[in-house]
Design an enzyme around this catalytic site. Structure first.
Site, PDB file in Angstrom:
ATOM      1  N   HIS A   1      -3.599  -4.312   7.899  1.00  0.00           N
ATOM      2  CA  HIS A   1      -3.760  -3.143   8.757  1.00  0.00           C
ATOM      3  C   HIS A   1      -2.854  -3.251   9.984  1.00  0.00           C
ATOM      4  O   HIS A   1      -3.012  -4.156  10.802  1.00  0.00           O
ATOM      5  CB  HIS A   1      -5.197  -2.921   9.229  1.00  0.00           C
ATOM      6  CG  HIS A   1      -5.399  -1.482   9.621  1.00  0.00           C
ATOM      7  ND1 HIS A   1      -5.865  -0.526   8.749  1.00  0.00           N
ATOM      8  CD2 HIS A   1      -5.093  -0.834  10.753  1.00  0.00           C
ATOM      9  CE1 HIS A   1      -5.878   0.643   9.356  1.00  0.00           C
ATOM     10  NE2 HIS A   1      -5.400   0.481  10.571  1.00  0.00           N
TER      11      HIS A   1
ATOM     12  N   HIS B   1       0.969   6.391   1.454  1.00  0.00           N
ATOM     13  CA  HIS B   1       1.711   7.427   2.184  1.00  0.00           C
ATOM     14  C   HIS B   1       2.835   8.072   1.372  1.00  0.00           C
ATOM     15  O   HIS B   1       3.405   9.072   1.793  1.00  0.00           O
ATOM     16  CB  HIS B   1       2.172   6.891   3.537  1.00  0.00           C
ATOM     17  CG  HIS B   1       0.987   6.618   4.428  1.00  0.00           C
ATOM     18  ND1 HIS B   1      -0.052   7.505   4.548  1.00  0.00           N
ATOM     19  CD2 HIS B   1       0.650   5.536   5.169  1.00  0.00           C
ATOM     20  CE1 HIS B   1      -0.976   6.996   5.347  1.00  0.00           C
ATOM     21  NE2 HIS B   1      -0.579   5.793   5.733  1.00  0.00           N
TER      22      HIS B   1
ATOM     23  N   ASN C   1       0.859  -1.183   0.000  1.00  0.00           N
ATOM     24  CA  ASN C   1       0.000   0.000   0.000  1.00  0.00           C
ATOM     25  C   ASN C   1       0.900   1.238   0.000  1.00  0.00           C
ATOM     26  O   ASN C   1       1.672   1.456   0.938  1.00  0.00           O
ATOM     27  CB  ASN C   1      -0.897  -0.044   1.245  1.00  0.00           C
ATOM     28  CG  ASN C   1      -1.811   1.160   1.330  1.00  0.00           C
ATOM     29  OD1 ASN C   1      -1.378   2.283   1.101  1.00  0.00           O
ATOM     30  ND2 ASN C   1      -3.056   0.948   1.664  1.00  0.00           N
TER      31      ASN C   1
ATOM     32  N   GLU D   1     -10.723  -9.454   3.219  1.00  0.00           N
ATOM     33  CA  GLU D   1      -9.461  -9.065   3.853  1.00  0.00           C
ATOM     34  C   GLU D   1      -9.783  -8.865   5.329  1.00  0.00           C
ATOM     35  O   GLU D   1     -10.635  -8.030   5.673  1.00  0.00           O
ATOM     36  CB  GLU D   1      -8.903  -7.783   3.230  1.00  0.00           C
ATOM     37  CG  GLU D   1      -7.605  -7.354   3.916  1.00  0.00           C
ATOM     38  CD  GLU D   1      -6.888  -6.204   3.215  1.00  0.00           C
ATOM     39  OE1 GLU D   1      -7.096  -5.994   2.011  1.00  0.00           O
ATOM     40  OE2 GLU D   1      -6.118  -5.518   3.917  1.00  0.00           O
TER      41      GLU D   1
ATOM     42  N   THR E   1      -8.295   3.572   8.404  1.00  0.00           N
ATOM     43  CA  THR E   1      -9.528   2.775   8.438  1.00  0.00           C
ATOM     44  C   THR E   1      -9.668   2.069   9.788  1.00  0.00           C
ATOM     45  O   THR E   1      -8.863   1.209  10.133  1.00  0.00           O
ATOM     46  CB  THR E   1      -9.493   1.723   7.297  1.00  0.00           C
ATOM     47  OG1 THR E   1      -9.007   2.369   6.128  1.00  0.00           O
ATOM     48  CG2 THR E   1     -10.870   1.158   7.045  1.00  0.00           C
TER      49      THR E   1
ATOM     50  N   ARG F   1      -9.641   7.746  -1.114  1.00  0.00           N
ATOM     51  CA  ARG F   1     -10.537   8.222  -0.055  1.00  0.00           C
ATOM     52  C   ARG F   1     -11.453   9.316  -0.565  1.00  0.00           C
ATOM     53  O   ARG F   1     -11.107  10.049  -1.489  1.00  0.00           O
ATOM     54  CB  ARG F   1      -9.718   8.761   1.138  1.00  0.00           C
ATOM     55  CG  ARG F   1      -8.932   7.695   1.875  1.00  0.00           C
ATOM     56  CD  ARG F   1      -8.357   8.262   3.167  1.00  0.00           C
ATOM     57  NE  ARG F   1      -9.385   8.373   4.170  1.00  0.00           N
ATOM     58  CZ  ARG F   1      -9.571   7.498   5.177  1.00  0.00           C
ATOM     59  NH1 ARG F   1      -8.756   6.477   5.325  1.00  0.00           N
ATOM     60  NH2 ARG F   1     -10.538   7.671   6.034  1.00  0.00           N
TER      61      ARG F   1
ATOM     62  N   GLU G   1      -8.723   0.216  -2.689  1.00  0.00           N
ATOM     63  CA  GLU G   1      -9.636   0.254  -1.544  1.00  0.00           C
ATOM     64  C   GLU G   1     -10.534   1.472  -1.684  1.00  0.00           C
ATOM     65  O   GLU G   1     -10.049   2.559  -2.026  1.00  0.00           O
ATOM     66  CB  GLU G   1      -8.859   0.399  -0.242  1.00  0.00           C
ATOM     67  CG  GLU G   1      -7.863  -0.688   0.004  1.00  0.00           C
ATOM     68  CD  GLU G   1      -6.916  -0.315   1.145  1.00  0.00           C
ATOM     69  OE1 GLU G   1      -7.062   0.759   1.746  1.00  0.00           O
ATOM     70  OE2 GLU G   1      -6.024  -1.112   1.410  1.00  0.00           O
TER      71      GLU G   1
ATOM     72  N   ARG H   1      -7.285  12.620   0.501  1.00  0.00           N
ATOM     73  CA  ARG H   1      -6.192  13.183   1.306  1.00  0.00           C
ATOM     74  C   ARG H   1      -4.818  12.690   0.852  1.00  0.00           C
ATOM     75  O   ARG H   1      -3.814  13.306   1.154  1.00  0.00           O
ATOM     76  CB  ARG H   1      -6.397  12.874   2.788  1.00  0.00           C
ATOM     77  CG  ARG H   1      -6.210  11.436   3.160  1.00  0.00           C
ATOM     78  CD  ARG H   1      -6.249  11.245   4.658  1.00  0.00           C
ATOM     79  NE  ARG H   1      -7.577  11.400   5.213  1.00  0.00           N
ATOM     80  CZ  ARG H   1      -7.974  10.766   6.312  1.00  0.00           C
ATOM     81  NH1 ARG H   1      -7.151   9.986   6.975  1.00  0.00           N
ATOM     82  NH2 ARG H   1      -9.200  10.919   6.767  1.00  0.00           N
TER      83      ARG H   1
ATOM     84  N   HIS I   1      -5.680   3.423  -1.707  1.00  0.00           N
ATOM     85  CA  HIS I   1      -6.994   3.761  -1.141  1.00  0.00           C
ATOM     86  C   HIS I   1      -7.424   5.104  -1.726  1.00  0.00           C
ATOM     87  O   HIS I   1      -6.766   6.122  -1.490  1.00  0.00           O
ATOM     88  CB  HIS I   1      -6.875   3.849   0.389  1.00  0.00           C
ATOM     89  CG  HIS I   1      -8.185   4.008   1.097  1.00  0.00           C
ATOM     90  ND1 HIS I   1      -8.290   3.853   2.457  1.00  0.00           N
ATOM     91  CD2 HIS I   1      -9.425   4.291   0.668  1.00  0.00           C
ATOM     92  CE1 HIS I   1      -9.562   4.055   2.825  1.00  0.00           C
ATOM     93  NE2 HIS I   1     -10.258   4.321   1.739  1.00  0.00           N
TER      94      HIS I   1
HETATM   95  N1  PXP Z   1      -5.667  -3.046   4.035  1.00  0.00           N
HETATM   96  C1  PXP Z   1      -6.672  -2.145   4.089  1.00  0.00           C
HETATM   97  C2  PXP Z   1      -8.026  -2.575   3.643  1.00  0.00           C
HETATM   98  C3  PXP Z   1      -6.447  -0.820   4.536  1.00  0.00           C
HETATM   99  O1  PXP Z   1      -7.479   0.068   4.587  1.00  0.00           O
HETATM  100  C4  PXP Z   1      -5.133  -0.440   4.882  1.00  0.00           C
HETATM  101  C5  PXP Z   1      -4.866   0.985   5.280  1.00  0.00           C
HETATM  102  O2  PXP Z   1      -5.136   1.834   4.206  1.00  0.00           O
HETATM  103  C6  PXP Z   1      -4.115  -1.406   4.783  1.00  0.00           C
HETATM  104  C7  PXP Z   1      -4.407  -2.705   4.379  1.00  0.00           C
HETATM  105  C8  PXP Z   1      -2.688  -1.082   5.099  1.00  0.00           C
HETATM  106  O3  PXP Z   1      -2.577  -0.777   6.463  1.00  0.00           O
HETATM  107  P1  PXP Z   1      -1.197  -0.250   7.023  1.00  0.00           P
HETATM  108  O4  PXP Z   1      -0.888   1.028   6.310  1.00  0.00           O
HETATM  109  O5  PXP Z   1      -1.466  -0.080   8.476  1.00  0.00           O
HETATM  110  O6  PXP Z   1      -0.173  -1.314   6.726  1.00  0.00           O
END
Ligand code: PXP
Length: 263
Positions: free
Chosen positions: A213, A9, A6, A150, A100, A44, A69, A48, A42
């Protein structure tokens, strides 16, 4: 076990200056070289970090399968139906949240989630639902026609952080919970067991199982040991680690440029 990276960031950092650097697309090439199986973004409602165009550019690059996502917001769904990424992961979304916070309530939104799931499946897009470990949510995921779930590992990850990190904020969190360490350990064990039984149940129903997550370099082992989980989506910890594992080279390069000028 497959890894979806992911890279939201990277865009968070870009948005701090509202310029085009760092470009998330560069991270896609690097993730592929490093052995990732998929890119997770994601989109959003408040945009953001990732923007609509980021989704399109990553999809069009075709370097890695793209998992987007998103919430069940109609405008976002319409846009993503046009883009048709490889997979959609439906997540709950709350404007004020930092990240999330919980799983999607599939039971409570059965009609809308069925409609969205069918629309994506008709476009050849795989559908995954980001849910907590309750059995009724898993059964509802099957009922709406999703191919994958997931599992939200946030509860497990937070408990692990409280027990094993030395962050002052975690000490405060433990204080405010007023729970003895033994009780926290028992809850951590329960959180792993519920991920284990939810994974079994989902696989038994014919759903593929991913998890994500809050997963990081020190809390991964018990999740890797769950045989039904075939994919992890990890973001924050990888991007955070990258700042330190790549920072030295970035500074060296700048020092070399400055030194080369001989001024
Ligand atoms: N999976 C989903 C569905 C999420 O919403 C997120 C956060 O955007 C992640 C995985 C990744 O989480 P993290 O950034 O805490 O590794």
């Amino acid at each position: 076990m497959l890894l979806g990276v992911n890279i939201d960031h990277i865009a968070t950092l870009r948005e701090a200056r509202k310029i085009n650097d760092p470009d998330p697309l560069e991270a896609v090439f690097i993730a592929k070289r490093a052995g990732a199986s998929q890119i997770t973004l994601h989109l959003r409602e408040d945009r953001r970090h990732m923007h609509d165009l980021d989704i399109k550019r990553v999809k069009d690059s075709s370097f890695l399968p793209l998992n987007v996502e998103c919430s069940i917001n109609p405008q976002i769904i319409d846009y993503l139906l046009e883009i048709a990424p490889h997979r959609i992961t439906l997540v709950p979304e709350n404007r004020e949240e930092v990240t999330t916070e919980g799983g999607l309530d599939v039971v409570g939104n059965l009609a809308r989630i069925t409609e969205v799931t069918q629309a994506f499946k008709e476009k050849g897009v795989e559908v995954s639902l980001f849910i907590d470990t309750q059995i009724d949510q898993i059964c509802a995921a099957k009922e709406v026609g999703a191919q994958m779930i997931e599992l939200h590992t946030g509860t497990y990850a937070n408990l692990h952080l409280m027990l094993y990190s030395n962050l002052p904020s975690m000490h405060n969190a433990i204080e405010s919970l007023k729970l003895p360490r033994n009780e926290l350990k028992a809850r951590l064990k329960d959180s792993i067991e519920s991920l284990q039984s939810a994974s079994k149940e989902a696989k038994w129903l014919g759903l593929e199982v991913a998890a994500g997550h809050g997963l990081n370099y020190v809390n991964l082992a018990p999740i890797l040991a769950i045989p039904e989980i075939v994919e992890l989506n990890i973001g924050q910890s990888i991007i955070a680690r990258a700042i330190f594992s790549g920072l030295e080279n970035a500074i060296k390069e700048m020092v070399q440029l400055i030194n080369a000028s001989n001024i």
